[in-house]
Design a protein around this motif. Structure first.
Motif, PDB file in Angstrom:
ATOM      1  N   LEU A   7       0.794  -1.281  -0.010  1.00 52.78           N
ATOM      2  CA  LEU A   7       0.046  -0.172   0.099  1.00 52.78           C
ATOM      3  C   LEU A   7       0.935   1.393  -0.163  1.00 52.78           C
ATOM      4  CD1 LEU A   7      -2.471  -1.083   2.541  1.00 52.78           C
ATOM      5  CD2 LEU A   7      -3.161  -1.137   0.152  1.00 52.78           C
ATOM      6  N   ALA A   8       2.110   1.197   0.059  1.00 49.58           N
ATOM      7  CA  ALA A   8       3.052   2.366   0.180  1.00 49.58           C
ATOM      8  C   ALA A   8       2.880   3.276  -1.130  1.00 49.58           C
ATOM      9  CB  ALA A   8       4.498   1.832   0.160  1.00 49.58           C
ATOM     10  N   PRO A   9       2.797   2.596  -2.331  1.00 53.92           N
ATOM     11  CA  PRO A   9       2.750   3.696  -3.477  1.00 53.92           C
ATOM     12  C   PRO A   9       1.373   4.534  -3.274  1.00 53.92           C
ATOM     13  CG  PRO A   9       3.327   1.551  -4.064  1.00 53.92           C
ATOM     14  CD  PRO A   9       2.958   1.458  -2.742  1.00 53.92           C
ATOM     15  N   LEU A  10       0.339   3.793  -2.674  1.00 55.91           N
ATOM     16  CA  LEU A  10      -1.045   4.730  -2.358  1.00 55.91           C
ATOM     17  C   LEU A  10      -0.821   5.594  -1.586  1.00 55.91           C
ATOM     18  CD1 LEU A  10      -4.396   4.585  -2.828  1.00 55.91           C
ATOM     19  CD2 LEU A  10      -4.316   3.298  -0.897  1.00 55.91           C
ATOM     20  N   PHE A  11       0.064   5.514  -0.495  1.00 57.62           N
ATOM     21  CA  PHE A  11       0.290   6.591   0.475  1.00 57.62           C
ATOM     22  C   PHE A  11       1.199   7.610   0.037  1.00 57.62           C
ATOM     23  CE2 PHE A  11      -1.747   3.431   3.251  1.00 57.62           C
ATOM     24  CZ  PHE A  11      -2.881   4.072   3.876  1.00 57.62           C
ATOM     25  N   LEU A  12       2.063   7.078  -0.889  1.00 55.12           N
ATOM     26  CA  LEU A  12       2.984   7.807  -1.487  1.00 55.12           C
ATOM     27  C   LEU A  12       2.232   9.124  -2.511  1.00 55.12           C
ATOM     28  CD1 LEU A  12       5.929   8.568  -2.217  1.00 55.12           C
ATOM     29  CD2 LEU A  12       5.942   7.149  -4.107  1.00 55.12           C
ATOM     30  N   ALA A  13       1.445   8.370  -3.233  1.00 55.14           N
ATOM     31  CA  ALA A  13       0.417   9.423  -4.071  1.00 55.14           C
ATOM     32  C   ALA A  13      -0.331  10.439  -3.048  1.00 55.14           C
ATOM     33  CB  ALA A  13      -0.574   8.724  -4.685  1.00 55.14           C
ATOM     34  N   PHE A  14      -0.753   9.752  -2.091  1.00 54.57           N
ATOM     35  CA  PHE A  14      -1.594  10.609  -1.048  1.00 54.57           C
ATOM     36  C   PHE A  14      -0.740  11.858  -0.525  1.00 54.57           C
ATOM     37  CE2 PHE A  14      -2.762  11.306   3.222  1.00 54.57           C
ATOM     38  CZ  PHE A  14      -4.094  12.079   3.186  1.00 54.57           C
ATOM     39  N   GLU A  15       0.624  11.613  -0.298  1.00 55.72           N
ATOM     40  CA  GLU A  15       1.608  12.369   0.279  1.00 55.72           C
ATOM     41  C   GLU A  15       1.822  13.592  -0.758  1.00 55.72           C
ATOM     42  OE1 GLU A  15       3.196  13.544   3.048  1.00 55.72           O
ATOM     43  OE2 GLU A  15       2.270  11.991   4.195  1.00 55.72           O
ATOM     44  N   ILE A  16       1.846  13.205  -1.953  1.00 59.96           N
ATOM     45  CA  ILE A  16       2.242  14.222  -3.276  1.00 59.96           C
ATOM     46  C   ILE A  16       1.004  15.091  -3.298  1.00 59.96           C
ATOM     47  CG2 ILE A  16       2.558  14.443  -5.411  1.00 59.96           C
ATOM     48  CD1 ILE A  16       4.434  11.901  -5.342  1.00 59.96           C
ATOM     49  N   CYS A  17      -0.184  14.455  -3.218  1.00 62.71           N
ATOM     50  CA  CYS A  17      -1.473  15.311  -3.214  1.00 62.71           C
ATOM     51  C   CYS A  17      -1.657  16.127  -1.793  1.00 62.71           C
ATOM     52  CB  CYS A  17      -2.683  14.270  -3.220  1.00 62.71           C
ATOM     53  SG  CYS A  17      -2.873  13.519  -4.630  1.00 62.71           S
ATOM     54  N   GLN A  18      -1.209  15.655  -0.848  1.00 60.42           N
ATOM     55  CA  GLN A  18      -1.135  16.697   0.519  1.00 60.42           C
ATOM     56  C   GLN A  18      -0.125  17.754   0.060  1.00 60.42           C
ATOM     57  OE1 GLN A  18      -2.365  14.651   4.607  1.00 60.42           O
ATOM     58  NE2 GLN A  18      -0.028  14.772   4.029  1.00 60.42           N
ATOM     59  N   LEU A  19       0.721  17.556  -0.373  1.00 55.44           N
ATOM     60  CA  LEU A  19       1.686  18.614  -0.643  1.00 55.44           C
ATOM     61  C   LEU A  19       1.037  19.693  -1.735  1.00 55.44           C
ATOM     62  CD1 LEU A  19       5.200  17.002  -1.058  1.00 55.44           C
ATOM     63  CD2 LEU A  19       4.455  18.484   0.512  1.00 55.44           C
ATOM     64  N   VAL A  20       0.361  19.296  -2.660  1.00 55.02           N
ATOM     65  CA  VAL A  20      -0.323  20.214  -3.561  1.00 55.02           C
ATOM     66  C   VAL A  20      -1.252  21.190  -2.921  1.00 55.02           C
ATOM     67  CG1 VAL A  20      -1.812  20.075  -5.455  1.00 55.02           C
ATOM     68  CG2 VAL A  20       0.391  18.880  -5.798  1.00 55.02           C
ATOM     69  N   MET A  21      -2.202  20.213  -2.017  1.00 57.47           N
ATOM     70  CA  MET A  21      -3.302  20.913  -1.409  1.00 57.47           C
ATOM     71  C   MET A  21      -2.945  21.727  -0.326  1.00 57.47           C
ATOM     72  SD  MET A  21      -6.134  19.926  -2.389  1.00 57.47           S
ATOM     73  CE  MET A  21      -7.274  19.718  -1.046  1.00 57.47           C
ATOM     74  N   CYS A  22      -1.578  21.521   0.210  1.00 57.45           N
ATOM     75  CA  CYS A  22      -0.740  22.687   1.179  1.00 57.45           C
ATOM     76  C   CYS A  22      -0.730  23.882   0.430  1.00 57.45           C
ATOM     77  CB  CYS A  22       0.299  21.759   1.667  1.00 57.45           C
ATOM     78  SG  CYS A  22       1.382  22.913   2.576  1.00 57.45           S
ATOM     79  N   GLU A  23       0.080  23.477  -0.704  1.00 51.58           N
ATOM     80  CA  GLU A  23       0.277  24.893  -1.410  1.00 51.58           C
ATOM     81  C   GLU A  23      -0.755  25.779  -1.856  1.00 51.58           C
ATOM     82  OE1 GLU A  23       1.979  27.869  -3.291  1.00 51.58           O
ATOM     83  OE2 GLU A  23       2.941  26.757  -2.179  1.00 51.58           O
ATOM     84  N   VAL A 108       7.977  11.540   2.069  1.00 50.52           N
ATOM     85  CA  VAL A 108       7.942  11.137   0.581  1.00 50.52           C
ATOM     86  C   VAL A 108       9.387  10.370   0.631  1.00 50.52           C
ATOM     87  CG1 VAL A 108       8.506  11.776  -1.708  1.00 50.52           C
ATOM     88  CG2 VAL A 108       6.319  12.689  -0.881  1.00 50.52           C
ATOM     89  N   ALA A 109      10.259  10.648   1.071  1.00 47.40           N
ATOM     90  CA  ALA A 109      11.583  10.316   0.924  1.00 47.40           C
ATOM     91  C   ALA A 109      11.732   8.879   1.888  1.00 47.40           C
ATOM     92  CB  ALA A 109      12.850  11.188   1.656  1.00 47.40           C
ATOM     93  N   ALA A 110      10.683   8.590   2.760  1.00 46.37           N
ATOM     94  CA  ALA A 110      10.616   7.464   3.542  1.00 46.37           C
ATOM     95  C   ALA A 110       9.801   6.279   2.708  1.00 46.37           C
ATOM     96  CB  ALA A 110       9.900   7.804   4.959  1.00 46.37           C
ATOM     97  N   LEU A 111       8.728   7.015   2.052  1.00 46.25           N
ATOM     98  CA  LEU A 111       7.642   6.078   1.409  1.00 46.25           C
ATOM     99  C   LEU A 111       8.403   5.472   0.162  1.00 46.25           C
ATOM    100  CD1 LEU A 111       4.378   8.014   1.999  1.00 46.25           C
ATOM    101  CD2 LEU A 111       4.935   5.422   2.675  1.00 46.25           C
ATOM    102  N   ALA A 112       9.224   6.430  -0.729  1.00 45.31           N
ATOM    103  CA  ALA A 112       9.641   5.951  -1.995  1.00 45.31           C
ATOM    104  C   ALA A 112      10.465   4.390  -2.016  1.00 45.31           C
ATOM    105  CB  ALA A 112      10.565   6.968  -2.597  1.00 45.31           C
ATOM    106  N   PRO A 113      11.458   4.636  -0.944  1.00 41.02           N
ATOM    107  CA  PRO A 113      12.344   3.328  -1.039  1.00 41.02           C
ATOM    108  C   PRO A 113      11.292   2.077  -0.208  1.00 41.02           C
ATOM    109  CG  PRO A 113      13.191   4.907   0.752  1.00 41.02           C
ATOM    110  CD  PRO A 113      12.185   5.404  -0.204  1.00 41.02           C
ATOM    111  N   LEU A 114      10.333   2.138   0.701  1.00 38.37           N
ATOM    112  CA  LEU A 114       9.394   1.315   0.994  1.00 38.37           C
ATOM    113  C   LEU A 114       8.735   0.848   0.116  1.00 38.37           C
ATOM    114  CD1 LEU A 114       8.092  -0.290   3.166  1.00 38.37           C
ATOM    115  CD2 LEU A 114       6.844   1.751   3.808  1.00 38.37           C
ATOM    116  N   SER A 115       8.157   1.816  -1.152  1.00 38.17           N
ATOM    117  CA  SER A 115       7.230   1.469  -2.278  1.00 38.17           C
ATOM    118  C   SER A 115       8.156   0.527  -2.962  1.00 38.17           C
ATOM    119  CB  SER A 115       6.962   2.541  -2.917  1.00 38.17           C
ATOM    120  OG  SER A 115       6.041   3.172  -2.222  1.00 38.17           O
TER     121      SER A 115
END
Length: 122
Positions: A7-23, A108-115
């Motif tokens: 499920l790590a790639p799913l949460f990786l995508a969620f993190e990237i969406c969070q960064l966009v929403m944050c901005e 993201v740096a922790a999720l990428a290698p986990l994915s």
């Protein structure tokens, strides 16, 4: 192999969406205007879905502690989230974007290698 790390790639995508929403909601334009992000937040459905995703993300991180071989990633994600929350609670509105961006990039740096690790074992 346990399927939980997959499920790590799913949460990786969620993190990237969070960064966009944050901005979008706490970005430089809003800071320059002096807008309060609490007054212009997303709609109720988006906010509800986002909160559910954050809760599921937290549960996933906690359950990931039980999976051998990926505990270090779970500990890193939990530590980053806890430290980010502590810093965000104690900084002003002008620094929230900086803290959220750094926190998100670290996750993201922790999720990428986990994915990669999870999907390489498939």
């Amino acid at each position: 192999m346990n399927s939980l790390p997959l499920l790590a790639p799913l949460f990786l995508a969620f993190e990237i969406c969070q960064l966009v929403m944050c901005e979008r909601y706490v970005g430089i334009k809003q800071i320059a205007r002096g807008a309060d992000p609490r007054e212009m937040g997303p709609g109720e459905f988006v906010a509800f879905a986002w909160i559910v995703c954050i809760i599921l993300y937290g549960i996933w991180m906690a359950v990931l502690l039980a999976v051998p071989g990926v505990r270090v990633f779970a500990l890193a994600l939990i530590a980053i989230s806890a430290a980010g929350y502590a810093v965000r609670r104690n900084c002003g509105l002008n620094w929230i974007l900086v803290v959220l961006t750094i926190e998100g990039c670290m996750r993201v740096a922790a999720l990428a290698p986990l994915s990669e690790l999870a999907w390489m074992r498939v």
